[in-house]
Design an enzyme around this catalytic site. Structure first.
Site, PDB file in Angstrom:
ATOM      1  N   HIS A  82       0.967  -1.211  -0.083  1.00 12.09           N
ATOM      2  CA  HIS A  82       0.038   0.033  -0.085  1.00 12.09           C
ATOM      3  C   HIS A  82       0.871   1.491   0.024  1.00 12.09           C
ATOM      4  O   HIS A  82       1.813   1.187   0.357  1.00 12.09           O
ATOM      5  CB  HIS A  82      -0.814  -0.023   1.235  1.00 12.09           C
ATOM      6  CG  HIS A  82      -2.129   0.850   1.224  1.00 12.09           C
ATOM      7  ND1 HIS A  82      -3.184   0.492   0.297  1.00 12.09           N
ATOM      8  CD2 HIS A  82      -2.361   2.164   1.614  1.00 12.09           C
ATOM      9  CE1 HIS A  82      -4.176   1.267   0.509  1.00 12.09           C
ATOM     10  NE2 HIS A  82      -3.470   2.407   1.331  1.00 12.09           N
ATOM     11  N   ASP A 161     -14.192   2.857   6.988  1.00 10.01           N
ATOM     12  CA  ASP A 161     -13.224   3.418   6.151  1.00 10.01           C
ATOM     13  C   ASP A 161     -13.831   3.983   4.944  1.00 10.01           C
ATOM     14  O   ASP A 161     -13.517   4.976   4.341  1.00 10.01           O
ATOM     15  CB  ASP A 161     -12.120   2.421   5.871  1.00 10.01           C
ATOM     16  CG  ASP A 161     -10.858   3.166   5.090  1.00 10.01           C
ATOM     17  OD1 ASP A 161     -10.366   4.144   5.606  1.00 10.01           O
ATOM     18  OD2 ASP A 161     -10.642   2.878   4.116  1.00 10.01           O
ATOM     19  N   ARG A 168     -13.392  12.685   4.172  1.00  7.96           N
ATOM     20  CA  ARG A 168     -11.919  13.291   4.311  1.00  7.96           C
ATOM     21  C   ARG A 168     -11.534  13.694   2.841  1.00  7.96           C
ATOM     22  O   ARG A 168     -10.955  14.612   2.783  1.00  7.96           O
ATOM     23  CB  ARG A 168     -11.207  12.091   4.906  1.00  7.96           C
ATOM     24  CG  ARG A 168     -11.186  11.761   6.263  1.00  7.96           C
ATOM     25  CD  ARG A 168     -10.469  10.720   6.969  1.00  7.96           C
ATOM     26  NE  ARG A 168      -8.813  10.896   6.641  1.00  7.96           N
ATOM     27  CZ  ARG A 168      -8.058   9.773   6.179  1.00  7.96           C
ATOM     28  NH1 ARG A 168      -8.561   8.621   6.070  1.00  7.96           N
ATOM     29  NH2 ARG A 168      -6.789  10.113   6.035  1.00  7.96           N
ATOM     30  N   SER A 183      -6.773   4.201   8.582  1.00  8.25           N
ATOM     31  CA  SER A 183      -7.332   3.890   7.159  1.00  8.25           C
ATOM     32  C   SER A 183      -6.620   2.841   6.360  1.00  8.25           C
ATOM     33  O   SER A 183      -7.408   1.811   6.014  1.00  8.25           O
ATOM     34  CB  SER A 183      -7.475   5.101   6.465  1.00  8.25           C
ATOM     35  OG  SER A 183      -7.961   4.932   5.068  1.00  8.25           O
ATOM     36  N   LYS A 187      -7.766  -1.393   6.346  1.00 13.42           N
ATOM     37  CA  LYS A 187      -8.271  -2.460   4.890  1.00 13.42           C
ATOM     38  C   LYS A 187      -7.238  -3.636   5.054  1.00 13.42           C
ATOM     39  O   LYS A 187      -7.991  -4.666   4.678  1.00 13.42           O
ATOM     40  CB  LYS A 187      -7.808  -1.452   3.829  1.00 13.42           C
ATOM     41  CG  LYS A 187      -8.885  -0.444   3.409  1.00 13.42           C
ATOM     42  CD  LYS A 187      -8.559   0.332   2.312  1.00 13.42           C
ATOM     43  CE  LYS A 187      -7.615   1.499   2.486  1.00 13.42           C
ATOM     44  NZ  LYS A 187      -7.794   2.734   3.085  1.00 13.42           N
TER      45      LYS A 187
HETATM   46  N1  URA Z   1      -4.301   5.632   1.937  1.00 13.07           N
HETATM   47  C1  URA Z   1      -5.388   5.207   2.557  1.00 13.07           C
HETATM   48  O1  URA Z   1      -5.828   4.139   2.665  1.00 13.07           O
HETATM   49  N2  URA Z   1      -6.031   6.143   3.522  1.00 13.07           N
HETATM   50  C2  URA Z   1      -5.561   7.390   3.805  1.00 13.07           C
HETATM   51  O2  URA Z   1      -6.156   7.942   4.750  1.00 13.07           O
HETATM   52  C3  URA Z   1      -4.701   7.792   2.892  1.00 13.07           C
HETATM   53  C4  URA Z   1      -3.862   6.923   2.097  1.00 13.07           C
END
Ligand code: URA
Length: 445
Positions: A82, A161, A168, A183, A187
């Site tokens: 990620h 999320d 956001r 966040s 996930k």
């Molecule tokens: N990536 C994410 O999954 N969440 C965030 O808040 C910022 C980047």
């Protein structure tokens, strides 16, 4: 509990209790707290901050807002990747099929465009027919068959999320580092990964302005994920200029497919993809050293096998096979405009945040949460930072298809994003540090 009292508490800089955070997250996910109250709470949080305990509790509550996936029929160690987000940051789509081809399952739940940054899900959805809203059963069956699947948060998978992320995005409350960590990890923990390679972006094109704040977030990601038995290795990498030769959903898919087909591409993009992909191969136990892992990653990339695997995964998710021709010949758009240099000199900077917001104006991102996204909108870069340019020479091509795009504003912004200097700029490092359970160290390539 009265939500207005919790907003007031945060506004005054006081800590929220675990029970209060659980209440806020669960009820927001259920739709019992309206967006305007959550937006006020997020803005108060942006200014007053959340401490480590509160951040960890947000993570806990967000994971528990939906189901947690596990794959008893897929015993191999699952590894994901990620990024904290950037402009032109498309490495996930190059890395995931290569790592899957090496035999490691990659259960990738990603995000959409956020603020001025792009999102893996929006990029994937520019492939006609492809769906990222998959059930647990679909995720598992595609993962089992192809070692990789690309999914989204849903009403049953980290719904908190899904809703917080969208809010956001349009309320300028992304830059709250503990909520970025919550966040991302919500996930990744809910998707059932065992290990994670993280790319923490440093610079104006991401959400962490400097190396210190990126190191702090990297350490937090490593420590918080360890509490859920997820092994994380995080790198701090440069995001002071767009990554790769394109930015925008369809054009970025086109660039990724070309790299998967040919094994070659823009050097910075290839280097970050190789670094993170090789780290995943080590985390998955198929390579013993970073050197061996890099060689394996490069061999697979050059073989073209990951290209075929990506196509099969995408088709299993609904992609129309005829789309590949469209990407091979270049994503078409109804409108395009060349951006030219106004003087002789060098490309001193390509300001990524300006490019990112110009893309939102072109329709590649959202102004409000319900906005549709134009898959063809994007920028193709002809010049990179440090290149010499002559007055009148093309720097980039902007393309878009929506009549309602604010193209005059976007084009003006792309033009000023190219800073032309008299002397060649000093090169910047691409990778700053590496963080694992033993802490952070300077990165040596
Ligand atoms: N990536 C994410 O999954 N969440 C965030 O808040 C910022 C980047």
């Amino acid at each position: 509990m009265l939500v207005v009292e919790l907003i007031e508490k945060k506004k005054l800089g006081r800590e929220l209790t675990d029970a209060e955070i659980d209440y806020l997250v669960a009820n927001f996910a259920l739709g019992a707290i309206p967006d305007y109250q959550m937006a006020a709470l997020l803005m108060a949080t942006y200014f007053k901050g959340v401490n480590d305990r509160e951040g960890r509790r947000f993570l806990h509550a967000m994971i528990h807002s939906g189901e947690q996936l596990s794959y008893p029929n897929i015993p191999a160690r699952k590894v994901d990747k990620h990024s904290t987000g950037g402009v032109g940051d498309k490495t996930s789509l190059i890395i995931a099929p290569v790592v899957a081809e090496a035999g490691i399952p990659v259960p990738m739940i990603s995000g959409r465009a956020l603020g001025h940054t792009g999102g893996t899900l929006d990029k994937l959805e520019s492939i006609p027919g492809l769906s990222v809203r998959l059930t647990h059963r679909e995720l598992e069956s595609i993962l089992k068959k192809y070692n990789c699947v690309f999914g989204a948060q849903t009403d049953s998978l980290v719904p908190a999320d899904r809703k917080l992320y969208a809010l956001r995005d349009v309320t300028s409350t992304v830059e709250i580092p503990p909520l970025i960590a919550a966040s991302i990890l919500s996930k990744k923990i809910a998707e059932g990964t065992d290990a994670l390679a993280m790319d923490v972006k440093i610079g104006s094109g991401g959400f962490l302005p400097d190396e210190d704040s990126a190191r702090e977030l990297a350490l937090r990601l490593v420590e918080w994920s360890r509490a859920y038995n997820v092994e994380t290795i995080a790198f701090g990498t440069d995001m002071n200029e767009p990554l790769g030769n394109t930015a925008g959903n369809g054009p970025e898919i086109e660039e990724c497919l070309r790299i998967l087909q040919t094994g070659s591409g823009e050097p910075r993009l290839l280097e970050i993809s190789t670094l993170l992909g090789a780290t995943m191969l080590q985390l998955g136990g198929v390579s013993k050293s970073q050197h061996e892992a890099r060689e394996k990653f490069t061999d697979i990339l050059k073989s073209g096998k990951a290209y075929t695997r990506f196509q099969r995964i995408a088709e299993a998710q609904g992609a129309i096979p005829e789309s590949w021709k469209m990407f091979e010949s270049g994503v078409p758009a109804s409108f395009e405009r060349e951006i030219k240099s106004s003087k002789d000199g060098f490309i001193g900077e390509i300001l990524p945040r300006d490019i990112g917001y110009a893309l939102v104006d072109l329709g590649a991102g959202r102004r409000v949460a319900s906005d549709p996204v134009d898959p063809s909108a994007g920028v193709r870069f002809f010049k990179k930072r440090g290149d010499r340019v002559a007055s009148g020479e093309p720097l980039a091509l902007a393309q878009w298809s929506s009549e309602s795009a604010n193209s005059p504003a976007a084009l003006a912004r792309i033009e000023t994003a190219f800073v032309i200097t008299e002397s060649q700029p000093v090169p910047r490092p691409l990778v700053y540090f590496r963080t694992d359970a033993n802490g952070a160290s300077a990165y040596k390539s």
